[in-house]
Design a protein around this motif. Structure first.
Motif, short mmCIF file in Angstrom:
data_model
loop_
_atom_site.label_atom_id
_atom_site.label_comp_id
_atom_site.label_asym_id
_atom_site.label_seq_id
_atom_site.Cartn_x
_atom_site.Cartn_y
_atom_site.Cartn_z
N GLU A 7 -5.96 -14.39 -1.79
CA GLU A 7 -6.38 -14.75 -0.44
C GLU A 7 -7.62 -15.62 -0.52
O GLU A 7 -8.12 -15.89 -1.61
N PHE A 8 -8.12 -16.05 0.63
CA PHE A 8 -9.26 -16.95 0.68
C PHE A 8 -10.47 -16.41 -0.08
O PHE A 8 -11.07 -17.10 -0.88
N ASP A 9 -10.83 -15.14 0.16
CA ASP A 9 -12.06 -14.60 -0.41
C ASP A 9 -11.83 -13.47 -1.42
O ASP A 9 -12.80 -12.89 -1.91
N ALA A 10 -10.59 -13.16 -1.74
CA ALA A 10 -10.33 -12.04 -2.65
C ALA A 10 -8.95 -12.16 -3.28
O ALA A 10 -8.05 -12.80 -2.74
N THR A 11 -8.81 -11.49 -4.42
CA THR A 11 -7.50 -11.25 -5.00
C THR A 11 -7.13 -9.83 -4.63
O THR A 11 -7.92 -8.91 -4.81
N VAL A 12 -5.92 -9.64 -4.08
CA VAL A 12 -5.50 -8.33 -3.59
C VAL A 12 -4.32 -7.84 -4.42
O VAL A 12 -3.31 -8.51 -4.53
N ILE A 13 -4.51 -6.66 -5.02
CA ILE A 13 -3.47 -6.02 -5.81
C ILE A 13 -3.06 -4.75 -5.08
O ILE A 13 -3.92 -3.96 -4.69
N THR A 14 -1.77 -4.55 -4.88
CA THR A 14 -1.27 -3.33 -4.26
C THR A 14 -0.44 -2.57 -5.28
O THR A 14 0.51 -3.12 -5.85
N LEU A 15 -0.84 -1.32 -5.54
CA LEU A 15 -0.11 -0.45 -6.46
C LEU A 15 0.82 0.43 -5.65
O LEU A 15 0.38 1.14 -4.74
N ILE A 16 2.10 0.39 -5.94
CA ILE A 16 3.11 1.11 -5.19
C ILE A 16 3.67 2.21 -6.08
O ILE A 16 4.23 1.94 -7.15
N ASP A 17 3.47 3.46 -5.67
CA ASP A 17 3.96 4.61 -6.44
C ASP A 17 5.45 4.77 -6.15
O ASP A 17 5.86 4.82 -4.99
N GLU A 18 6.26 4.84 -7.19
CA GLU A 18 7.70 4.95 -6.98
C GLU A 18 8.37 5.66 -8.15
O GLU A 18 7.82 5.74 -9.23
N GLY A 19 9.52 6.22 -7.90
CA GLY A 19 10.37 6.71 -8.96
C GLY A 19 10.17 8.14 -9.42
O GLY A 19 10.70 8.50 -10.45
N HIS A 20 9.45 8.97 -8.68
CA HIS A 20 9.28 10.37 -9.09
C HIS A 20 8.90 11.20 -7.86
O HIS A 20 8.56 10.67 -6.81
N GLU A 21 8.94 12.52 -8.02
CA GLU A 21 8.53 13.40 -6.92
C GLU A 21 7.02 13.36 -6.75
O GLU A 21 6.30 13.01 -7.67
N GLY A 22 6.56 13.73 -5.58
CA GLY A 22 5.13 13.78 -5.32
C GLY A 22 4.49 12.41 -5.23
O GLY A 22 3.38 12.21 -5.70
N LEU A 23 5.20 11.45 -4.65
CA LEU A 23 4.69 10.09 -4.56
C LEU A 23 3.39 10.05 -3.76
O LEU A 23 3.22 10.76 -2.77
N GLN A 24 2.48 9.20 -4.19
CA GLN A 24 1.21 9.00 -3.51
C GLN A 24 1.30 7.75 -2.62
O GLN A 24 2.17 6.90 -2.82
N GLU A 25 0.39 7.65 -1.67
CA GLU A 25 0.32 6.47 -0.81
C GLU A 25 -0.05 5.25 -1.66
O GLU A 25 -0.70 5.37 -2.70
N ASP A 26 0.34 4.06 -1.20
CA ASP A 26 -0.02 2.82 -1.89
C ASP A 26 -1.53 2.71 -1.99
O ASP A 26 -2.27 3.19 -1.12
N ILE A 27 -2.00 2.04 -3.04
CA ILE A 27 -3.42 1.75 -3.21
C ILE A 27 -3.58 0.24 -3.18
O ILE A 27 -2.89 -0.48 -3.91
N THR A 28 -4.51 -0.23 -2.36
CA THR A 28 -4.80 -1.66 -2.28
C THR A 28 -6.16 -1.90 -2.93
O THR A 28 -7.16 -1.28 -2.54
N ILE A 29 -6.19 -2.79 -3.91
CA ILE A 29 -7.42 -3.14 -4.61
C ILE A 29 -7.75 -4.58 -4.26
O ILE A 29 -6.93 -5.48 -4.48
N SER A 30 -8.94 -4.79 -3.72
CA SER A 30 -9.38 -6.13 -3.36
C SER A 30 -10.55 -6.51 -4.26
O SER A 30 -11.57 -5.82 -4.29
N ALA A 31 -10.40 -7.61 -4.99
CA ALA A 31 -11.44 -8.09 -5.90
C ALA A 31 -12.17 -9.26 -5.25
O ALA A 31 -11.59 -10.32 -5.04
N PHE A 32 -13.44 -9.02 -4.92
CA PHE A 32 -14.30 -10.05 -4.35
C PHE A 32 -15.25 -10.56 -5.45
O PHE A 32 -15.22 -10.06 -6.57
N ASP A 33 -16.10 -11.52 -5.12
CA ASP A 33 -17.06 -12.04 -6.10
C ASP A 33 -18.05 -10.98 -6.56
O ASP A 33 -18.46 -10.98 -7.71
N ASP A 34 -18.46 -10.08 -5.66
CA ASP A 34 -19.55 -9.15 -5.96
C ASP A 34 -19.16 -7.68 -5.99
O ASP A 34 -19.99 -6.83 -6.31
N CYS A 35 -17.91 -7.36 -5.65
CA CYS A 35 -17.49 -5.95 -5.66
C CYS A 35 -15.97 -5.85 -5.68
O CYS A 35 -15.26 -6.83 -5.49
#
Length: 79
Positions: A7-35
């Protein structure tokens, strides 16, 4: 599975849990210049939970994944 978007100000990675019991919600990781932010929706309240890591904390986390139990400090060398 995961996705990567630049994206304009960040790289966004979304981790999608799949393929087993007890699936967790997706996690979105946003990488900015400073955090890095990690966001996951709470499965009961449906409220987003956000954790912010400084770049130093991210460096320490990456190092910690390959180290045995203990207490560490990473010192940077000045040229």
């Amino acid at each position: 599975m995961f996705t990567i978007e630049h994206e304009f100000d960040a790289t966004v990675i979304t981790l999608i849990d799949e393929g087993h019991e007890g699936l967790q919600e997706d996690i979105t990781i946003s990488a900015f210049d400073d955090c890095i932010t990690l966001e996951q929706v709470h499965p009961i309240t449906q409220e987003p939970m956000v954790i912010t890591l400084s770049m130093v904390q991210l460096r320490d986390l990456a190092a910690a994944l390959d180290l045995p139990e203990g207490s560490y400090r990473i010192e940077t060398r000045k040229a």
